[in-house]
Design a protein around this motif. Structure first.
Motif, PDB file in Angstrom:
ATOM      1  N   VAL A  50       1.030  -1.138  -0.103  1.00 25.94           N
ATOM      2  CA  VAL A  50      -0.175  -0.019  -0.157  1.00 25.94           C
ATOM      3  C   VAL A  50       0.920   1.224  -0.004  1.00 25.94           C
ATOM      4  O   VAL A  50       1.539   1.369   0.745  1.00 25.94           O
ATOM      5  CB  VAL A  50      -0.933   0.100   1.293  1.00 25.94           C
ATOM      6  CG1 VAL A  50      -1.716   1.285   1.214  1.00 25.94           C
ATOM      7  CG2 VAL A  50      -1.907  -1.344   1.426  1.00 25.94           C
ATOM      8  N   VAL A  51       0.634   2.036  -0.902  1.00 20.60           N
ATOM      9  CA  VAL A  51       1.406   3.287  -1.184  1.00 20.60           C
ATOM     10  C   VAL A  51       0.617   4.627  -0.802  1.00 20.60           C
ATOM     11  O   VAL A  51       1.237   5.692  -1.098  1.00 20.60           O
ATOM     12  CB  VAL A  51       2.192   3.487  -2.368  1.00 20.60           C
ATOM     13  CG1 VAL A  51       3.038   2.174  -2.643  1.00 20.60           C
ATOM     14  CG2 VAL A  51       1.149   3.314  -3.714  1.00 20.60           C
ATOM     15  N   GLY A  52      -1.012   4.438  -0.507  1.00 24.43           N
ATOM     16  CA  GLY A  52      -1.490   5.588  -0.450  1.00 24.43           C
ATOM     17  C   GLY A  52      -2.888   5.207  -0.286  1.00 24.43           C
ATOM     18  O   GLY A  52      -3.280   4.061  -0.595  1.00 24.43           O
ATOM     19  N   LEU A  72     -12.224  13.757   2.631  1.00 26.05           N
ATOM     20  CA  LEU A  72     -11.749  13.814   3.835  1.00 26.05           C
ATOM     21  C   LEU A  72     -10.051  13.711   4.157  1.00 26.05           C
ATOM     22  O   LEU A  72      -9.681  14.381   4.868  1.00 26.05           O
ATOM     23  CB  LEU A  72     -12.492  12.835   4.511  1.00 26.05           C
ATOM     24  CG  LEU A  72     -14.048  12.961   4.714  1.00 26.05           C
ATOM     25  CD1 LEU A  72     -14.485  11.888   5.578  1.00 26.05           C
ATOM     26  CD2 LEU A  72     -14.448  14.152   5.211  1.00 26.05           C
ATOM     27  N   ASN A  73      -9.677  12.863   3.403  1.00 24.34           N
ATOM     28  CA  ASN A  73      -8.176  12.732   3.414  1.00 24.34           C
ATOM     29  C   ASN A  73      -7.726  12.046   2.360  1.00 24.34           C
ATOM     30  O   ASN A  73      -8.138  10.958   1.546  1.00 24.34           O
ATOM     31  CB  ASN A  73      -7.605  11.811   4.578  1.00 24.34           C
ATOM     32  CG  ASN A  73      -6.366  12.216   4.969  1.00 24.34           C
ATOM     33  OD1 ASN A  73      -5.609  12.976   4.375  1.00 24.34           O
ATOM     34  ND2 ASN A  73      -5.710  11.317   6.021  1.00 24.34           N
ATOM     35  N   LEU A  74      -6.439  12.318   1.743  1.00 17.98           N
ATOM     36  CA  LEU A  74      -5.610  11.715   0.632  1.00 17.98           C
ATOM     37  C   LEU A  74      -4.267  11.835   1.010  1.00 17.98           C
ATOM     38  O   LEU A  74      -3.749  12.942   1.327  1.00 17.98           O
ATOM     39  CB  LEU A  74      -5.958  12.608  -0.780  1.00 17.98           C
ATOM     40  CG  LEU A  74      -5.109  12.225  -1.684  1.00 17.98           C
ATOM     41  CD1 LEU A  74      -5.407  10.702  -2.274  1.00 17.98           C
ATOM     42  CD2 LEU A  74      -5.416  13.093  -3.186  1.00 17.98           C
ATOM     43  N   ALA A  75      -3.794  10.847   1.148  1.00 14.11           N
ATOM     44  CA  ALA A  75      -2.168  10.539   1.805  1.00 14.11           C
ATOM     45  C   ALA A  75      -1.649   9.754   1.017  1.00 14.11           C
ATOM     46  O   ALA A  75      -1.847   8.436   0.704  1.00 14.11           O
ATOM     47  CB  ALA A  75      -2.461  10.340   3.512  1.00 14.11           C
ATOM     48  N   HIS A  80       6.430   7.635  -2.406  1.00 12.00           N
ATOM     49  CA  HIS A  80       5.887   7.284  -3.582  1.00 12.00           C
ATOM     50  C   HIS A  80       5.182   8.662  -4.320  1.00 12.00           C
ATOM     51  O   HIS A  80       4.294   8.691  -5.169  1.00 12.00           O
ATOM     52  CB  HIS A  80       4.806   5.999  -3.548  1.00 12.00           C
ATOM     53  CG  HIS A  80       5.430   4.873  -3.471  1.00 12.00           C
ATOM     54  ND1 HIS A  80       5.639   4.207  -4.431  1.00 12.00           N
ATOM     55  CD2 HIS A  80       5.886   4.404  -2.424  1.00 12.00           C
ATOM     56  CE1 HIS A  80       6.545   2.854  -3.929  1.00 12.00           C
ATOM     57  NE2 HIS A  80       6.574   3.026  -2.776  1.00 12.00           N
ATOM     58  N   LYS A  81       5.353   9.636  -3.598  1.00 14.23           N
ATOM     59  CA  LYS A  81       4.814  10.838  -3.983  1.00 14.23           C
ATOM     60  C   LYS A  81       5.403  11.386  -5.404  1.00 14.23           C
ATOM     61  O   LYS A  81       6.571  10.947  -5.756  1.00 14.23           O
ATOM     62  CB  LYS A  81       5.123  12.105  -2.820  1.00 14.23           C
ATOM     63  CG  LYS A  81       4.244  11.978  -1.724  1.00 14.23           C
ATOM     64  CD  LYS A  81       4.466  13.254  -0.924  1.00 14.23           C
ATOM     65  CE  LYS A  81       3.318  13.083   0.484  1.00 14.23           C
ATOM     66  NZ  LYS A  81       3.652  14.118   1.042  1.00 14.23           N
ATOM     67  N   ARG A  82       4.318  12.173  -6.182  1.00 17.86           N
ATOM     68  CA  ARG A  82       4.724  12.649  -7.376  1.00 17.86           C
ATOM     69  C   ARG A  82       5.235  11.380  -8.445  1.00 17.86           C
ATOM     70  O   ARG A  82       5.966  11.386  -9.375  1.00 17.86           O
ATOM     71  CB  ARG A  82       5.841  13.683  -7.313  1.00 17.86           C
ATOM     72  CG  ARG A  82       5.659  14.688  -6.386  1.00 17.86           C
ATOM     73  CD  ARG A  82       6.715  15.784  -6.544  1.00 17.86           C
ATOM     74  NE  ARG A  82       6.463  16.604  -7.747  1.00 17.86           N
ATOM     75  CZ  ARG A  82       5.362  17.567  -8.072  1.00 17.86           C
ATOM     76  NH1 ARG A  82       4.580  17.763  -7.347  1.00 17.86           N
ATOM     77  NH2 ARG A  82       5.520  18.198  -9.335  1.00 17.86           N
ATOM     78  N   LYS A  83       4.384  10.317  -8.219  1.00 25.51           N
ATOM     79  CA  LYS A  83       4.599   9.128  -9.104  1.00 25.51           C
ATOM     80  C   LYS A  83       3.300   8.711  -9.542  1.00 25.51           C
ATOM     81  O   LYS A  83       3.122   7.614 -10.281  1.00 25.51           O
ATOM     82  CB  LYS A  83       5.240   8.084  -8.220  1.00 25.51           C
ATOM     83  CG  LYS A  83       6.640   8.233  -8.149  1.00 25.51           C
ATOM     84  CD  LYS A  83       7.314   7.083  -7.465  1.00 25.51           C
ATOM     85  CE  LYS A  83       8.790   7.328  -6.948  1.00 25.51           C
ATOM     86  NZ  LYS A  83       9.249   6.398  -6.307  1.00 25.51           N
TER      87      LYS A  83
END
Length: 141
Positions: A50-52, A72-75, A80-83
């Motif tokens: 799981v990456v997000g 409500l939330n996006l994390a 793995h950001k900007r991928k």
């Protein structure tokens, strides 16, 4: 070649990874992970990890019969950001009108949501805590 991403519903088995991703994003929402089960929460996986995640609250009685929801939330796991993980999660939202709040100083998030058609529709003073910060209210649709 990049591994394929899978988007799937949250399960009880995801509680620990949600907690880890939240802790890695200290200015994001810091809920008790079990509370996400009360909403529509989807998980992004790459290579079985799981990456997000994305938590959405469907809203009843939309304006003019349109379907509405609030993010409500996006994390995303920082590694793995900007991928494309957030983009893939956001693409799975199937509502005509979507609302959300973003920290006023979170420029990357504000730019990300603008790129997907969200526009500023309001401002909430001292909406966030740890640290205290204003919110920019955004809407798409």
């Amino acid at each position: 070649m990049a591994e394929a991403m899978t988007i799937r519903p949250m399960t009880m088995a995801d509680l620990a990874v949600i907690e880890r991703i939240q802790e890695a994003n200290p200015t994001g929402a810091q809920w008790n992970p079990i509370d996400y089960l009360a909403y529509t929460t989807t998980m992004a996986e790459i290579g079985g990890a799981v990456v997000g995640f994305l938590c959405v609250h469907p809203l009843p009685n939309g304006v003019d019969g349109r379907t509405e929801a609030e993010i409500l939330n996006l994390a995303i796991d920082p590694a793995h950001k900007r991928k494309g993980v957030a983009t893939a999660l956001l693409a799975k939202i199937d509502f005509q009108v979507i609302y959300l709040d973003v920290r006023e100083n979170n420029r990357p998030a504000l730019e990300f949501y603008r790129k997907f058609g969200f526009r500023k529709t309001g401002h909430r003073r001292k909406y966030y805590h740890h640290p205290v910060e204003d919110s920019i209210m955004m809407t798409r649709g």
